[in-house]
Design a protein around this motif. Sequence first.
Motif, PDB file in Angstrom:
ATOM      1  N   THR A   1       0.899  -1.397   0.332  1.00  0.00           N
ATOM      2  CA  THR A   1       0.282   0.369   0.419  1.00  0.00           C
ATOM      3  C   THR A   1       0.932   1.114  -0.238  1.00  0.00           C
ATOM      4  N   TRP A   2       2.203   1.263   0.612  1.00  0.00           N
ATOM      5  CA  TRP A   2       2.744   2.184   0.629  1.00  0.00           C
ATOM      6  C   TRP A   2       3.818   2.880  -0.305  1.00  0.00           C
ATOM      7  N   SER A   3       3.750   1.583  -0.901  1.00  0.00           N
ATOM      8  CA  SER A   3       4.381   2.053  -2.546  1.00  0.00           C
ATOM      9  C   SER A   3       3.475   2.408  -3.019  1.00  0.00           C
ATOM     10  N   ASP A   4       1.955   1.860  -3.315  1.00  0.00           N
ATOM     11  CA  ASP A   4       1.626   2.460  -4.462  1.00  0.00           C
ATOM     12  C   ASP A   4       0.879   3.396  -4.371  1.00  0.00           C
ATOM     13  N   VAL A   5       0.817   3.937  -3.161  1.00  0.00           N
ATOM     14  CA  VAL A   5       0.222   5.787  -3.151  1.00  0.00           C
ATOM     15  C   VAL A   5       0.963   6.441  -2.429  1.00  0.00           C
TER      16      VAL A   5
ATOM     17  N   VAL B   1       0.969   2.287 -10.581  1.00  0.00           N
ATOM     18  CA  VAL B   1       0.520   1.204  -9.519  1.00  0.00           C
ATOM     19  C   VAL B   1      -1.351   1.114 -10.922  1.00  0.00           C
ATOM     20  N   ILE B   2      -1.658   2.285 -11.211  1.00  0.00           N
ATOM     21  CA  ILE B   2      -3.275   1.791 -12.410  1.00  0.00           C
ATOM     22  C   ILE B   2      -3.038   0.248 -13.281  1.00  0.00           C
ATOM     23  N   GLU B   3      -2.238   0.836 -14.281  1.00  0.00           N
ATOM     24  CA  GLU B   3      -1.521  -0.528 -15.020  1.00  0.00           C
ATOM     25  C   GLU B   3      -1.599  -0.996 -14.549  1.00  0.00           C
TER      26      GLU B   3
ATOM     27  N   PHE C   1      -3.096  19.585 -12.325  1.00  0.00           N
ATOM     28  CA  PHE C   1      -2.282  19.613 -13.598  1.00  0.00           C
ATOM     29  C   PHE C   1      -1.142  18.558 -13.741  1.00  0.00           C
ATOM     30  N   ALA C   2      -1.145  17.476 -13.801  1.00  0.00           N
ATOM     31  CA  ALA C   2      -0.097  16.258 -14.252  1.00  0.00           C
ATOM     32  C   ALA C   2      -0.455  15.008 -14.662  1.00  0.00           C
ATOM     33  N   SER C   3       0.679  14.306 -15.718  1.00  0.00           N
ATOM     34  CA  SER C   3      -0.279  13.126 -15.715  1.00  0.00           C
ATOM     35  C   SER C   3       0.062  11.966 -14.753  1.00  0.00           C
ATOM     36  N   LEU C   4      -0.638  11.244 -14.431  1.00  0.00           N
ATOM     37  CA  LEU C   4      -0.933   9.798 -14.134  1.00  0.00           C
ATOM     38  C   LEU C   4       0.229   9.164 -13.531  1.00  0.00           C
TER      39      LEU C   4
END
Length: 524
Positions: free
Chosen positions: A166-170, A178-180, A201-204
């Motif tokens: 979870t820490w890594s994901d967020v 992470v989503i991909e 304003f950012a890319s994911l």
Amino acid sequence: MTSASRSRYDVVVVGGGHNGLVAAAYLSRAGLSVLVLERLPHTGGAAVSTQAFPGLPARLSRYSYLVSLMPEQLMADLDLGVDLVSRTTASYTPVLREHPTGLLVERPEGEATRASFRALTGGDSEYAAWQEFYAGVGELARVVAPTLLAPLPTERDIRDQVPPETWSDVVTEPLGRVIERRFTDDTVRGVVGTDALIGTFASLNDASLIQNRCFLYHLIGNGTGEWRVPVGGMGAVTDALLASATRHGAEVITGAGVSRINPSADRSEVTWDDDEGHHTVECGTVLANVAPWVLRILLDEGEDHPSKPEGSQLKINMLLDRLPRLRSGVDPEAAFAGTLHLSEDYSELEAAYADAADGRIPDVLPGEVYCHSLTDPSILGELAGTGAHTLTYFGLHTPAGLFEHDPEAQRAKALDRALASINRHLEEPIEDCLARDGNGRPCLEVKIPQDIEADLAMPGGHIFHGDLDWPWAPHRSRLDTPAAQWGVATGVPGVLLCGSGARRGGAVSGIGGHNAAQAVLAER
């Protein structure tokens, strides 16, 4: 009141938005003398209710409109007595594939949510991934939320309490990656990603992780991340805060534009102008409920600073005679009751970012729609029960720079793109559902970042006063003063941040105001 009652106060709060009122309420309850100075003719800042359309009684929350991050403990401390109501639908995302359909997420999630995922994705694996991912995020939220009204924890304090994945994901890995990895469906991926892009304003996949920080703040409110509707509109929240502050002796002057802060460790001066002239008072501490960039101007450090924030949102407020029908056939009252995601597939979000980064209004504009009157019909006034409804559209990837040259033409283009994103999913154009105001004009207003800067003095129209930061400190060694411990330090003696620019201050939370007040009391 129209003038200060004394020449010296314990605390002067610059800016009467919700955070300033929270700070004033806490400090006046503690017996300190407090003066709040607000440039506008009313308090509340962005969190007010407005009769936006002449001749019609509906009162819209024009800029801020939902509450999640305001801690229930804060509301109880200040006796606010404001009802926050859950929306019956968490979100609905209309989808155009072989035929019009959609993704429904209930509140709370149940069998209809599972069935909707299955119908869209062809199986149960995507919903299982959704449940697993948000279970982890929920663990992190339950750890972080109780710390928001306490001195800053360190990064290690939080990290040691949550699963490493979870820490890594967020926190450590770009959210897009992470989503991909965790999801396969383009629509599901997009619904997850949108919380990372509100006003950001950012890319994911941005390496700075500003999208991750935005995502975290949108999921930690009161340990649940639920966004609720205040009965009576956002103005009910700030009216209650004003009453709480003044009930315990805080003085509030509106129409008072602060022009100068002359800081000192224990004897600062604040100067403002109003219709009656030029005024100055002394105080022990100045609380700046303005953006850090604005604070530098008030401290006479100049405005030609490279870090002026840039906001990124398009806001369209509407009043409808009726809710439109959707091509998917879903009940409009279910679809519009929560967050209606439009053109927010993952691929569409990234394409829109690329367009905007190249200096163009996105060809397909992602955004989301909220209908607060389905949850709180009281904001409609006499229109309640007639079929009328408020509707708010929040567009993503529309940074202020896109509107710098020929803003009115760009405003019109952005409006066209937003309406196209809405109408592609409707049986009838949204324009046909608009009410008419007392002058016969369609009930629709468009706010670009420049409007937010002009109306609310938020530099660049940035709704968080600047990019959000993690709600913890990197190291304990830097927490050597009460101001640092509470995340409100400015580096200037006698001046603390108390607004959205404070660490942990973003959104309508009151946390910045609470924490600044606690720093003042700790210093004393």
